[in-house]
Design an enzyme around this catalytic site. Structure first.
Site, PDB file in Angstrom:
ATOM      1  N   GLY A  14       0.625  -1.131  -0.264  1.00 51.24           N
ATOM      2  CA  GLY A  14      -0.184   0.400   0.028  1.00 51.24           C
ATOM      3  C   GLY A  14       1.090   1.649   0.035  1.00 51.24           C
ATOM      4  N   LEU A  96     -10.036  -7.492 -13.192  1.00 50.19           N
ATOM      5  CA  LEU A  96     -11.416  -7.262 -13.313  1.00 50.19           C
ATOM      6  C   LEU A  96     -12.274  -7.478 -15.036  1.00 50.19           C
ATOM      7  CD1 LEU A  96     -11.331  -4.608 -11.415  1.00 50.19           C
ATOM      8  CD2 LEU A  96     -11.879  -6.434 -10.321  1.00 50.19           C
ATOM      9  N   ASN A 110      -4.937   3.131 -12.817  1.00 47.38           N
ATOM     10  CA  ASN A 110      -4.367   1.966 -13.229  1.00 47.38           C
ATOM     11  C   ASN A 110      -3.069   2.708 -13.108  1.00 47.38           C
ATOM     12  OD1 ASN A 110      -3.612  -0.603 -11.995  1.00 47.38           O
ATOM     13  ND2 ASN A 110      -2.950  -1.036 -13.955  1.00 47.38           N
ATOM     14  N   HIS A 112       1.189   1.033 -13.035  1.00 44.44           N
ATOM     15  CA  HIS A 112       1.327  -0.266 -13.501  1.00 44.44           C
ATOM     16  C   HIS A 112       2.691   0.900 -13.643  1.00 44.44           C
ATOM     17  CE1 HIS A 112       2.237  -3.714 -15.766  1.00 44.44           C
ATOM     18  NE2 HIS A 112       3.256  -3.083 -16.676  1.00 44.44           N
TER      19      HIS A 112
HETATM   20  C1  GAR Z   1       3.329  -1.302  -7.816  1.00 39.24           C
HETATM   21  O1  GAR Z   1       4.817  -1.394  -8.016  1.00 39.24           O
HETATM   22  C2  GAR Z   1       2.730  -1.120  -8.656  1.00 39.24           C
HETATM   23  O2  GAR Z   1       2.546  -0.285  -9.639  1.00 39.24           O
HETATM   24  C3  GAR Z   1       2.402  -2.367  -8.509  1.00 39.24           C
HETATM   25  O3  GAR Z   1       2.033  -3.132  -7.697  1.00 39.24           O
HETATM   26  C4  GAR Z   1       2.937  -2.434  -6.440  1.00 39.24           C
HETATM   27  C5  GAR Z   1       2.057  -1.925  -5.408  1.00 39.24           C
HETATM   28  O4  GAR Z   1       2.752  -1.862  -3.940  1.00 39.24           O
HETATM   29  N1  GAR Z   1       1.341  -3.073  -9.849  1.00 39.24           N
HETATM   30  C6  GAR Z   1       1.192  -3.873 -10.551  1.00 39.24           C
HETATM   31  O5  GAR Z   1       2.392  -4.210 -11.046  1.00 39.24           O
HETATM   32  C7  GAR Z   1      -0.550  -3.814 -11.173  1.00 39.24           C
HETATM   33  N2  GAR Z   1       0.112  -4.970 -12.819  1.00 39.24           N
HETATM   34  P1  GAR Z   1       2.163  -0.729  -3.681  1.00 39.24           P
HETATM   35  O6  GAR Z   1       1.546  -1.969  -2.679  1.00 39.24           O
HETATM   36  O7  GAR Z   1       3.413  -0.697  -2.661  1.00 39.24           O
HETATM   37  O8  GAR Z   1       1.411   0.530  -3.514  1.00 39.24           O
END
Ligand code: GAR
Length: 200
Positions: A14, A96, A110, A112
């Protein structure tokens, strides 16, 4: 509408949720109000962050609900009950379906951790994205904020920021730099931009 009621969907640490909460406190986000955090994982530290910030949070587990349809219906119910205008996927590791995404056309963002269209789509999430970037040997990577549609990481791009890969990077060091130099900056900026358009 004074501020767009915003739900943040999370699965893990998070840090992007934290960046949004901090941006709300510092005034970078003024057109959105984070009123709900939904995690698909009961153990997510993101839930603790929401609690500390005094934001309503809940866990909706696909494992418990068994089907994709029941899982999405439970999320939809929570969003409707809380009058949500804008949905942010911030490290939400569950795909989703079109049934869900078409209901919230141009209302789901989102983040990424790469420069789309590189290293994205099904199977590219979290550290796997940075592992793939290092394997390919790219010298520049970054992060992308985009609208969510039925194609994984395929929706319209809202913002991107480039980050240099450095010699000796591991997936972990690269992930940290991409978060610090790109994700935590462009996600709050994009939420403000889209929320401002929604409330107008
Ligand atoms: C982040 O790096 C986000 O960009 C990635 O997961 C991590 C979550 O970190 N998301 C993806 O890969 C989605 N395809 P967080 O829980 O510390 O925000």
């Amino acid at each position: 509408m004074l501020r767009a009621k915003t739900a943040v969907l999370v699965s893990g640490g998070g840090t992007n949720l934290q960046a949004l909460l901090d941006a709300q406190n510092s005034g970078i986000i003024k057109s959105a109000e984070i009123t709900l955090v939904i995690s698909n994982n009961a153990g997510a530290y993101a839930l603790t962050r929401a609690e500390k910030a005094g934001v309503k949070s809940m866990c909706i587990s696909k494992k418990e609900l068994k089907t994709q349809e029941a899982f999405e219906d439970a999320i939809i119910n929570a969003l409707e009950e809380n009058g949500i205008d804008l949905i942010v996927l911030a490290g939400f590791m569950s795909i989703l379906s079109e049934r869900f995404t078409s209901r919230y056309d141009h209302r789901i963002l989102n983040i990424h951790p790469s420069l789309i269209p590189s290293f994205c789509g099904q199977g590219y999430y979290g550290l796997k994205v940075h592992e793939a970037a290092l394997k390919k040997g790219v010298k520049v990577t970054g992060a992308t904020v985009h609208f969510v549609n039925e194609i994984p990481d395929g929706g319209e791009i809202i913002a991107q920021k480039a980050v240099y890969v450095e010699d000796g990077d591991t997936p972990e060091t690269l992930q940290k730099r991409v978060m610090e130099q790109a994700e935590w900056i462009i996600l709050p900026q994009s939420v403000e931009k889209i929320a401002e358009q929604i409330i107008k």
